[in-house]
Design a protein around this motif. Sequence first.
Motif, short mmCIF file in Angstrom:
data_model
loop_
_atom_site.label_atom_id
_atom_site.label_comp_id
_atom_site.label_asym_id
_atom_site.label_seq_id
_atom_site.Cartn_x
_atom_site.Cartn_y
_atom_site.Cartn_z
N SER A 1 0.74 -1.13 -0.07
CA SER A 1 0.01 -0.13 0.02
C SER A 1 0.81 1.41 -0.02
CB SER A 1 -1.08 0.18 1.22
OG SER A 1 -0.06 0.18 2.36
N HIS A 2 2.09 1.27 0.46
CA HIS A 2 2.99 2.34 0.57
C HIS A 2 4.36 2.22 -0.22
CE1 HIS A 2 3.81 0.19 4.02
NE2 HIS A 2 4.98 0.59 4.13
N VAL A 3 4.72 1.22 -0.89
CA VAL A 3 6.04 1.11 -1.33
C VAL A 3 5.66 1.02 -2.81
CG1 VAL A 3 7.87 -0.48 -1.52
CG2 VAL A 3 7.22 -0.03 0.65
N ASP A 4 6.56 1.68 -3.69
CA ASP A 4 6.53 1.93 -5.13
C ASP A 4 7.49 0.68 -5.89
OD1 ASP A 4 4.23 4.17 -5.49
OD2 ASP A 4 5.95 4.82 -4.30
N LEU A 5 8.49 0.53 -4.93
CA LEU A 5 9.56 -0.37 -5.61
C LEU A 5 10.33 -1.03 -4.37
CD1 LEU A 5 11.86 -1.25 -7.47
CD2 LEU A 5 12.86 1.12 -7.15
N LEU A 6 9.95 -2.15 -4.57
CA LEU A 6 10.74 -3.27 -3.62
C LEU A 6 12.08 -3.65 -4.14
CD1 LEU A 6 10.34 -4.86 -0.92
CD2 LEU A 6 9.23 -6.53 -2.20
N ASP A 7 13.20 -3.43 -3.45
CA ASP A 7 14.62 -3.48 -3.97
C ASP A 7 15.28 -4.63 -3.30
OD1 ASP A 7 17.38 -3.31 -4.31
OD2 ASP A 7 17.33 -0.93 -3.68
N VAL A 8 15.27 -6.00 -3.75
CA VAL A 8 15.31 -7.00 -3.34
C VAL A 8 16.94 -7.49 -3.67
CG1 VAL A 8 13.23 -7.71 -3.32
CG2 VAL A 8 14.69 -8.37 -5.25
N ASP A 9 17.60 -8.27 -2.71
CA ASP A 9 19.04 -8.85 -2.78
C ASP A 9 19.07 -9.95 -3.84
OD1 ASP A 9 21.64 -10.06 -2.17
OD2 ASP A 9 21.45 -9.38 -0.29
N ALA B 1 8.78 -12.20 -3.07
CA ALA B 1 8.75 -10.68 -3.29
C ALA B 1 8.09 -10.34 -4.63
CB ALA B 1 10.03 -9.98 -3.32
N VAL B 2 8.24 -10.95 -5.64
CA VAL B 2 7.51 -10.73 -6.83
C VAL B 2 6.16 -10.98 -6.75
CG1 VAL B 2 7.35 -11.60 -9.18
CG2 VAL B 2 9.66 -11.39 -8.19
N ARG B 3 5.70 -11.64 -6.06
CA ARG B 3 4.17 -12.11 -5.85
C ARG B 3 3.36 -11.09 -4.84
NH1 ARG B 3 5.48 -17.88 -5.80
NH2 ARG B 3 5.46 -17.68 -3.65
N SER B 4 4.12 -10.20 -4.19
CA SER B 4 3.79 -9.33 -3.01
C SER B 4 2.57 -8.23 -3.35
CB SER B 4 5.19 -8.74 -2.41
OG SER B 4 5.46 -7.67 -3.20
N GLY B 5 2.63 -7.95 -4.51
CA GLY B 5 1.56 -7.02 -4.86
C GLY B 5 2.29 -5.68 -5.27
N VAL B 6 3.52 -5.52 -4.76
CA VAL B 6 4.38 -4.07 -5.28
C VAL B 6 4.62 -4.27 -6.56
CG1 VAL B 6 6.66 -3.02 -4.35
CG2 VAL B 6 5.44 -4.29 -2.68
N PRO B 7 4.34 -3.04 -7.27
CA PRO B 7 4.49 -3.18 -8.53
C PRO B 7 5.85 -3.34 -9.14
CG PRO B 7 3.96 -0.90 -7.65
CD PRO B 7 3.78 -1.81 -6.60
N ARG B 8 6.82 -2.67 -8.56
CA ARG B 8 8.16 -3.02 -9.04
C ARG B 8 9.22 -3.63 -8.30
NH1 ARG B 8 6.65 2.36 -9.72
NH2 ARG B 8 6.20 3.24 -11.74
N VAL B 9 9.56 -4.79 -8.67
CA VAL B 9 10.65 -5.63 -7.52
C VAL B 9 11.90 -5.60 -8.38
CG1 VAL B 9 11.01 -7.67 -6.53
CG2 VAL B 9 8.54 -6.84 -6.74
N TRP B 10 12.86 -5.01 -8.13
CA TRP B 10 14.03 -4.93 -8.94
C TRP B 10 15.32 -5.38 -8.03
CZ3 TRP B 10 14.23 1.09 -10.86
CH2 TRP B 10 12.92 1.15 -11.75
N ALA B 11 16.07 -6.18 -8.83
CA ALA B 11 17.14 -6.90 -8.07
C ALA B 11 18.40 -6.11 -8.00
CB ALA B 11 17.36 -8.20 -8.68
N HIS B 12 19.04 -5.89 -6.70
CA HIS B 12 20.53 -5.60 -6.51
C HIS B 12 21.20 -6.59 -5.74
CE1 HIS B 12 19.22 -5.41 -2.13
NE2 HIS B 12 20.53 -5.44 -1.87
N THR B 13 22.76 -6.61 -5.77
CA THR B 13 23.14 -5.58 -6.87
C THR B 13 24.02 -6.34 -8.04
OG1 THR B 13 23.87 -3.94 -5.02
CG2 THR B 13 25.02 -3.82 -7.24
#
Length: 287
Positions: free
Chosen positions: A217-225, A236-248
């Motif tokens: 509800s309040h995170v636009d981008l989840l930045d995952v290891d 994380a991908v199934r969480s409903g957060v629209p953007r899930v980007w992998a780092h680093t």
Amino acid sequence: MVTRIASTGLAAVACGVSLTLTGGHGGSPPLEWGRGPLTVDSLPEVPYVAHRGGAREVPENSMSGLMAAFRRGTAQVLDFDTRMLRDGTPVVFHDATLNRTTFLGGEVRALDAGEWRGVRLRPRDRLPGSWRAERPPTVAEVLDRFGGRIVLMLEVKDPRGLGRLAALIRSRGLTRSVFVNTNDPSVARRIHGLGLLTQLWRSARQMRTDRPERWRSHVDLLDVDIRARDADLRRAVRSGVPRVWAHTVVTPAQRDRALALGCNGVITDAPGRLARHPVRVSGARGR
């Protein structure tokens, strides 16, 4: 207290620096914005982020490094870190101390803006190309140079400065052009409450027990290891957060794994290297 780590030659380095930093915000957008600043809505389906400017290819968190990443065009987002000086000036820097990346030592927060102008970044010897020492920029200088021309991502290392950072972003009309990153879910809520694009990064260890659906509800981008387990990345991908980007991400294999597991963005220290290697995941969105 600031201490000198390499006093010999420092004066010569300082005198030889060629600065191309811009001045303060003048109240009107740069002409190259056209009808308005570039926003996250313009990003491709799977964007690449130059982490700290692409720290394996350019001097991290430097104006010259960010400019090189921007001109090369291998990333659609420029990432940098922020800290606060003693007088409340937000600056672009990763560590709490000056020791690792400059010719000086001591805490960043011990300096004021005047003293900051005397700091010089020390490029790593193993970086490709030739780089000169330069002053690390302020956040205002980076926003004025790149804001609206490319999407930006800034990490809040000192949450006490969040209000100041928010004011800098809002005054330039960049609330849809800058992701504001933190590792603290409570700070992420504050970022969202300020009307900014909220990014929350999580380590592989944190992801083992995270319930990322709580943040949608309040995170636009989840930045995952990228080092996280497959199951944790899928959650994380199934969480409903629209953007899930992998780092680093630093290798094509890491990128391809992230895309195969459903991540829709890549945060990398080596955007140039990844751009030279096509995606090898059947049906991946990053092809």
